[in-house]
Scaffold this active site. Sequence first.
Site, short mmCIF file in Angstrom:
data_model
loop_
_atom_site.label_atom_id
_atom_site.label_comp_id
_atom_site.label_asym_id
_atom_site.label_seq_id
_atom_site.Cartn_x
_atom_site.Cartn_y
_atom_site.Cartn_z
N GLY A 250 -7.89 24.96 -8.33
CA GLY A 250 -8.34 23.69 -8.55
C GLY A 250 -7.65 22.75 -7.60
O GLY A 250 -7.27 22.14 -6.63
N ASP A 251 -6.48 23.16 -8.13
CA ASP A 251 -5.21 22.58 -7.17
C ASP A 251 -4.97 23.30 -5.95
O ASP A 251 -4.96 22.43 -4.68
CB ASP A 251 -3.58 22.68 -7.95
CG ASP A 251 -3.94 22.77 -9.30
OD1 ASP A 251 -4.26 21.28 -9.91
OD2 ASP A 251 -3.27 23.48 -10.11
#
Length: 301
Positions: A250-251
């Site tokens: 996600g990052d």
Amino acid sequence: MVYTVTFNPSLDYIVTVDDFKLGLTNRTTSELMLPGGKGINVSIVLSNLGIENTAIYFSAGFIGDEITRKVEESGIKAEEIRVPRGCSRVNLKLKSIDGTEINGAGPEITSDSIQSFYSKIDMLKEGDTLVLAGSIPQTMPETIYSDIMDKLSGRGIRIVVDATRDLLVNVLKYKPFLVKPNNHELGEIFDVELNTREEVVPYAKKILEMGAENVIVSMAGKGAVFVSSEGSTYLREAPKGKLVNGVGAGDSMVAGFIAGYLNEGDLLHAFKMGLSAGSASAFSDYLATRKEVEAVYRTIE
């Protein structure tokens, strides 16, 4: 310049233990020790994609020293705020047992340290991008994200927020440039269960109505949804590949979007870069390299 903020960074000790057994001595078959925390992950992928950036974070003790050493090894400028008490955390992640980890608490963040942080973000200028990512320590005010956005309001700074529940909802009135909940986090905000991309779309648009300029909803192996205040809506399947390590995917998506937007100024390209970077990290042992992201990008229609 892009700045990332990590309030509670970590040293991630990632290990593989074959045939793990409770109550017995288990020995690792592989080990990796890396700097962690959502903002630092974003910084590393941005650096891999050729985007100069600065990581702002709190640190304490000898673990904090090692976090800074590893951040700087990654080619990232470190703006470290030293905390006088406690020690930065170590997070143990069992790679061989998917999703199993033990995360440390981290140090106490004092009011003086918070003031030092505000002094650092005062250096941001019009056109800069600030990434606020992850949870906050219990010793910090729950309003810290919205306090930051209020302080920087009207200064022409793009702010990206990757957070959950009230941390996310409370910043929407300040019109963040991008927010990135996953489908479960989005569902928690509206007390619904969201399992398909089509189900996500109306709730992503509600986040737009509440103030966000752009919204990506990540859905792991089900792909992602992107909606923007310009009127665009895109639904994409997840690129094909073998899941190796979901930590930081996600990052990586946030970093890919930022890199794509800064390079071309095009939202669809930015979304595709985000999807590519998130997937490339999921297909890798660690966070994705530029070559890995570009290889996945070529597979996306």
